[in-house]
Design a protein around this motif. Sequence first.
Motif, PDB file in Angstrom:
ATOM      1  N   ASP A   1      55.444  78.014  24.818  1.00  0.00           N
ATOM      2  CA  ASP A   1      56.388  78.887  25.513  1.00  0.00           C
ATOM      3  C   ASP A   1      57.311  79.653  24.561  1.00  0.00           C
ATOM      4  N   HIS A   2      57.132  79.484  23.260  1.00  0.00           N
ATOM      5  CA  HIS A   2      57.926  80.204  22.256  1.00  0.00           C
ATOM      6  C   HIS A   2      57.474  81.665  22.196  1.00  0.00           C
ATOM      7  N   HIS A   3      58.407  82.573  21.981  1.00  0.00           N
ATOM      8  CA  HIS A   3      58.066  84.004  21.982  1.00  0.00           C
ATOM      9  C   HIS A   3      57.103  84.387  20.859  1.00  0.00           C
ATOM     10  N   ASP A   4      57.017  83.618  19.786  1.00  0.00           N
ATOM     11  CA  ASP A   4      56.109  83.927  18.679  1.00  0.00           C
ATOM     12  C   ASP A   4      54.755  83.218  18.780  1.00  0.00           C
ATOM     13  N   PHE A   5      54.559  82.430  19.829  1.00  0.00           N
ATOM     14  CA  PHE A   5      53.339  81.624  19.893  1.00  0.00           C
ATOM     15  C   PHE A   5      52.069  82.466  19.805  1.00  0.00           C
TER      16      PHE A   5
ATOM     17  N   GLU B   1      51.474  85.497  18.644  1.00  0.00           N
ATOM     18  CA  GLU B   1      51.303  86.126  17.329  1.00  0.00           C
ATOM     19  C   GLU B   1      50.904  85.079  16.279  1.00  0.00           C
ATOM     20  N   LYS B   2      51.607  83.957  16.256  1.00  0.00           N
ATOM     21  CA  LYS B   2      51.306  82.903  15.279  1.00  0.00           C
ATOM     22  C   LYS B   2      49.913  82.311  15.524  1.00  0.00           C
ATOM     23  N   SER B   3      49.529  82.228  16.782  1.00  0.00           N
ATOM     24  CA  SER B   3      48.202  81.716  17.123  1.00  0.00           C
ATOM     25  C   SER B   3      47.119  82.663  16.610  1.00  0.00           C
ATOM     26  N   ARG B   4      47.308  83.967  16.806  1.00  0.00           N
ATOM     27  CA  ARG B   4      46.346  84.954  16.288  1.00  0.00           C
ATOM     28  C   ARG B   4      46.259  84.885  14.769  1.00  0.00           C
ATOM     29  N   GLU B   5      47.409  84.745  14.110  1.00  0.00           N
ATOM     30  CA  GLU B   5      47.409  84.629  12.642  1.00  0.00           C
ATOM     31  C   GLU B   5      46.641  83.383  12.200  1.00  0.00           C
ATOM     32  N   MET B   6      46.821  82.281  12.911  1.00  0.00           N
ATOM     33  CA  MET B   6      46.113  81.043  12.584  1.00  0.00           C
ATOM     34  C   MET B   6      44.602  81.227  12.727  1.00  0.00           C
ATOM     35  N   VAL B   7      44.167  81.867  13.808  1.00  0.00           N
ATOM     36  CA  VAL B   7      42.736  82.093  14.030  1.00  0.00           C
ATOM     37  C   VAL B   7      42.172  82.984  12.925  1.00  0.00           C
TER      38      VAL B   7
END
Length: 187
Positions: free
Chosen positions: A145-149, A151-157
């Motif tokens: 539910d974090h606003h950066d989730f 974006e950070k998830s895409r970066e991780m992938v």
Amino acid sequence: MELHEWYEKGLTPEQYIEQMSKHKESFLHVLKTFHLSGDEAALVNKLREAKWRVVVITEDWCGDAMLNVPILFALAKAADMDVRLLLRDENLELMDQYLTNGTSRAIPIFIFINEEGEEQAVWGPRAPAVQEMVTNYRSSLPPRDHHDFEEKSREMVTRLTEAYRTDETLWQEVYRSLKTTIAERLY
């Protein structure tokens, strides 16, 4: 439907590669670059004698498939083992028989069958060492539910996909895990 019938329904490796629209370049890179080591003759000969075939549940958008399927193809080629691929989202009846942890439609899944179409071994969706790396990557993500989730998830992938494409130690971990699963049933 029997596993032999699923096998007959599947795409050949060439047909699968031809229809790919995602990760194709990286898939082909792993396929062209990964090679079995010279000391695999015993396993390859045993597989050849067993006359196993493989049903693969996969999708081309899956990064794990981009890494794992080419490694399977290398082993299958060496052992004269036929492979057929089924797209997960078009074959949920089969996929739902091979859920990860009883709930997840994680792919790829490799189902090794004998000449009679009987299941001999199942592998997938990840080698333990790769799963550990993915778990570590995910643990660094903020809460969903974090606003950066997102974006950070895409970066991780993106980082994970690049590691799958270039880190040959990961390729060896996949092969080691696959080989262990097969050997447990062959010997």
